[in-house]
Design a protein around this motif. Sequence first.
Motif, short mmCIF file in Angstrom:
data_model
loop_
_atom_site.label_atom_id
_atom_site.label_comp_id
_atom_site.label_asym_id
_atom_site.label_seq_id
_atom_site.Cartn_x
_atom_site.Cartn_y
_atom_site.Cartn_z
N GLU A 247 0.84 -1.19 0.00
CA GLU A 247 0.00 0.00 0.00
C GLU A 247 0.88 1.25 0.00
O GLU A 247 1.81 1.36 0.76
CB GLU A 247 -0.91 0.00 1.23
CG GLU A 247 -1.96 1.09 1.21
CD GLU A 247 -2.96 0.94 2.34
OE1 GLU A 247 -3.84 1.80 2.45
OE2 GLU A 247 -2.86 -0.04 3.10
N ARG A 289 1.92 5.28 5.13
CA ARG A 289 1.18 4.54 6.16
C ARG A 289 1.48 5.13 7.53
O ARG A 289 2.64 5.32 7.89
CB ARG A 289 1.54 3.06 6.10
CG ARG A 289 1.11 2.37 4.81
CD ARG A 289 1.59 0.96 4.75
NE ARG A 289 3.06 0.88 4.74
CZ ARG A 289 3.75 -0.24 4.79
NH1 ARG A 289 3.11 -1.40 4.86
NH2 ARG A 289 5.06 -0.22 4.77
N TRP A 292 3.29 2.32 9.86
CA TRP A 292 4.35 1.47 9.31
C TRP A 292 5.50 2.23 8.67
O TRP A 292 6.58 1.65 8.48
CB TRP A 292 3.75 0.50 8.28
CG TRP A 292 2.88 -0.54 8.89
CD1 TRP A 292 1.56 -0.44 9.21
CD2 TRP A 292 3.27 -1.87 9.27
NE1 TRP A 292 1.09 -1.60 9.76
CE2 TRP A 292 2.12 -2.50 9.80
CE3 TRP A 292 4.46 -2.58 9.19
CZ2 TRP A 292 2.16 -3.81 10.26
CZ3 TRP A 292 4.50 -3.88 9.65
CH2 TRP A 292 3.35 -4.49 10.19
N SER A 316 -3.37 -0.26 9.52
CA SER A 316 -2.76 -0.17 8.19
C SER A 316 -3.20 1.11 7.46
O SER A 316 -2.97 1.24 6.26
CB SER A 316 -3.11 -1.40 7.34
OG SER A 316 -4.52 -1.49 7.15
#
Length: 371
Positions: A247, A289, A292, A316
Amino acid sequence: MQAFSSLISRAEEEGFIRGFKVNGRRGEGVSVSHLLFADDTFLFCEDNRDQLVFWNWVVICFEVVSGLKINLQKSEIILVGGVEEADRAAAVFGCKVGNLPTTYLGLPLGAPHNSCRVWDGVEERFKRKLATWKKQYLSKGGRFTVIKSIISNLPIYFMSLFVIPRKVRLKLEKIQREFLWRDMEERRKIHLVRWAVICIDKRHGRLGLRHLKDFNHALLGKWLWRFPIENESFWRRVIVGKFGEVEGGWTTREVRESYGTGLWKDIRKGWEEFFLRTSICIGNGRRTRFWWDIWVGDAKLKDLFPSLFRIATHNSAVVVDLWGRQGGGGGGWEVHFRRSFQDWELEEVNRFGSHFCSKGSRRGGLSRFEN
C-alpha cells in the motif's frame, strides 16, 4: 523504431499476434510482445505457426513502409521451454536457431543470475586493463588512479543489476591489490596499507577507493529508489504485475517464489535497509502509512508505541485517513482504538500525543483519541 513499436502494438490489439504474459500471484500480469533498444529488437511469440506467419508479415510491412532492411543473418530464434520443430519455425523467418543462455545489450540472458561464470567477461577485462606491463612507468599514485578509473567503468553495468558473488568480488579485489603493490617481476611484496583502509572515504583522510560490495549495494538500491518514482515505466508495471505492490506503492510485496525471480528478489532484499536510510515528505498523505512508515521522527510509530499499535482500529491506515477537520477550520489527528485504555497504557498515550509536536510533524493540530 517508434513506428515499428506502434505497428506491433496495433497488430497485438487486433489479436493477430500475442506475446507472453508475466503472470502474478493472483493470475494478473502484464503482456510483453516486444522490447526495443536502439537497433536491438526482441520479439516474443508462442510456438504457433500462425503466430510466426503474422510476425513475419509485421516485419515485412515495416520494411516496406520504412525502407529499412532487417538483417536476418544476424537474427536468431531463441527457444524457451519445450518447442517442437524449431527448424520449421526458423524457416518462416529465414534465420538461424539460437539457445539460452545468450546475451542482450551486453548482459546475460537465461543464465543463473548468481553464477560466477556470468562475471568471466568482467574478470578478463580487469586483468587486461590492469596488466603487469602497465606498471612499468607508473608510480603508486599513477597505479591507484588507473585502478580507480577501471572500477568506475568496467563493473558498473553488471553491478547495477546483479549481486556480485563473494568469490568474484574477492578475485577482482586481488587483481587490484596485486597491480598496486607488486613489482614488474610479480614478486610478492608487503602491503603497506590494508585494503579496507584504502577503501575508506576521503572525508576520513583515506584514499576513497570504492569497495565493490558497498558499491554494488548502492547501485542496486537505485532500483528501489526509482520504483516509487517511475510510476508509469514499463519495467515497473512488469514487476508489479508479477509480485504486486504494498500500500502506497513504495515497493513490491516480499518475494517468496524460488524459481525465475532471483533478479528482483535479490534487489528487494535490500528494501528494509534502504528504507531506514530515507525520509518521507508527506504531501497529500495518500501514500504514507501512519503506523508502518518513517514519516515523523526517526522510527516507525508501531515500534515507538507498540501497545497502541496492537489496539489500533486501523493499523494499516494511511496518514490522510487519520487526519480530520475540526472546529474553527483547523485540523487534527483522529486515531481510533478498539477498546478503552488501561492504566498502564496512559503514559504511552501521553507520549503518543506529544510526539508529533516534539518531532515537528508535517501536519500540526490537536490529537483526538477515540475508543
